[in-house]
Write an enzyme that holds these catalytic residues in place. Structure first.
Site: not given
Length: 345
Positions: A179-181, A184
């Site tokens: 999810s953070y990937h 970003a």
């Protein structure tokens, strides 16, 4: 949030809520949604509500003189507000209630937000990326400010430098969470699109887009043939429906129109070329994919063996776990994260 006398209580939090409630409250995520409703309906109640609520917030939450407080002027709160305000301005500016006085109020508050970020950049990670994105966005979309050129240059320079620190050499976001990937990628992509639309791509590194290519390919490789994902680390797979994943893939495919394999996955095989490889290793980050093919009835296994000794906030220490997909079924789904408690943050 209003008390009996109809004043807004910006310190409100439901009983038992952790710190995330107050953080989300001060990001004002609902205001751009009001703007979209106004743009569609031209109902002035949306504009008047924005003026009432945002004026109240400005009066009760003044810019701090020193270090930002824990909620109102902290971390993602400022960057989210800035990007939301650039969007809301476009939706509301045609209103008859968008008076010169309100324009002055809005612009003064906006400048304070940007300058407060510049004095209080976060150390690293997705929060810092969001702050650079907000400053660059402000500089490009609000060029009338005296410091706009400085904002645009400073924000894009920070993003240029962050590409090397935010993603490992294999293209995976350093927190090792899907999810953070994807978040970003979205942050970097959005600035590229804004720069492109405003003839500011000269502010971005020549390798800006090429460095994101590996990151988009990782997304493609992590998706099971039925367009689902697993809950590795802090990923919440329920947030990624098939349509959501396809929308991300279509965005990436537009960035890289020559990548026919990405196009094939983004269009569910209607266009492009089916990927020919059946194994993929992201060895720096610790993700390994093995598959018998790319069609829905294929077998696919993902092995998670992350090594992240310094940035473990979103990387769970369950190395050796795996997902096994076969004919539209995940036989060993990752149980996922239990909670996201930021009470101590």
């Amino acid at each position: 949030l209003k008390s009996n006398d109809q004043t807004i209580n910006w310190q409100f939090a439901p009983e038992g809520a952790d710190n995330e409630y107050q953080k989300q409250l001060h990001r004002h995520n609902w205001i751009p949604m009001q703007g979209k409703a106004y743009q569609k309906s031209k109902n002035e109640k949306y504009m008047l509500s924005w003026k009432e609520v945002y004026t109240d917030w400005i009066l009760k939450n003044p810019k701090p003189n020193g270090k930002p407080d824990k909620f109102q002027w902290h971390q993602l709160q400022m960057s989210t507000r800035i990007m939301g305000q650039t969007e809301s301005f476009e939706y509301f500016k045609s209103s008859s209630h968008f008076t010169p006085e309100w324009l002055s109020t809005f612009l003064v508050a906006f400048e304070k937000e940007v300058e407060c970020i510049r004095l209080n950049y976060y150390q690293s990670g997705n929060i810092l990326i969001s702050q650079y994105q907000a400053v660059a966005t402000a500089g490009m979309l609000m060029p009338e400010f005296k410091n706009a050129s400085t904002w645009a240059t400073e924000g894009t320079q920070g993003l240029n430098e962050s590409l090397d620190t935010q993603f490992n050499d294999d293209g995976v976001e350093y927190e090792l969470d899907f999810s953070y990937h994807t978040a970003a990628i979205s942050d970097f992509r959005e600035i590229y699109l804004i720069a492109q639309a405003n003839n500011k791509t000269n502010l971005l590194s020549p390798s800006y887009i090429s460095k994101l290519k590996k990151a988009t390919e990782f997304v493609m490789d992590m998706i099971y043939p039925n367009y689902t994902i697993d809950n590795f680390n802090d990923t919440r797979s329920a947030s990624y429906s098939k349509s959501t994943l396809l929308n991300r893939l279509k965005e990436y495919s537009a960035m890289y129109p020559d990548n026919n394999e990405l196009l094939w996955v983004a269009t569910e095989g209607k266009n492009g070329s089916k990927p020919s490889y059946t194994t993929k290793a992201y060895s720096t980050s610790g993700y390994y994919m093995l598959r018998s093919g790319w069609d829905k009835d294929a077998t696919m296994m993902i092995l998670k063996n992350n090594y992240n000794p310094t940035n473990q906030w979103h990387c769970q220490p369950d190395n050796g776990t795996f997902g096994l997909y076969r004919k539209d079924r995940n036989f060993f789904p990752d149980a996922g994260v239990f909670t996201y408690n930021t009470g101590a943050a």
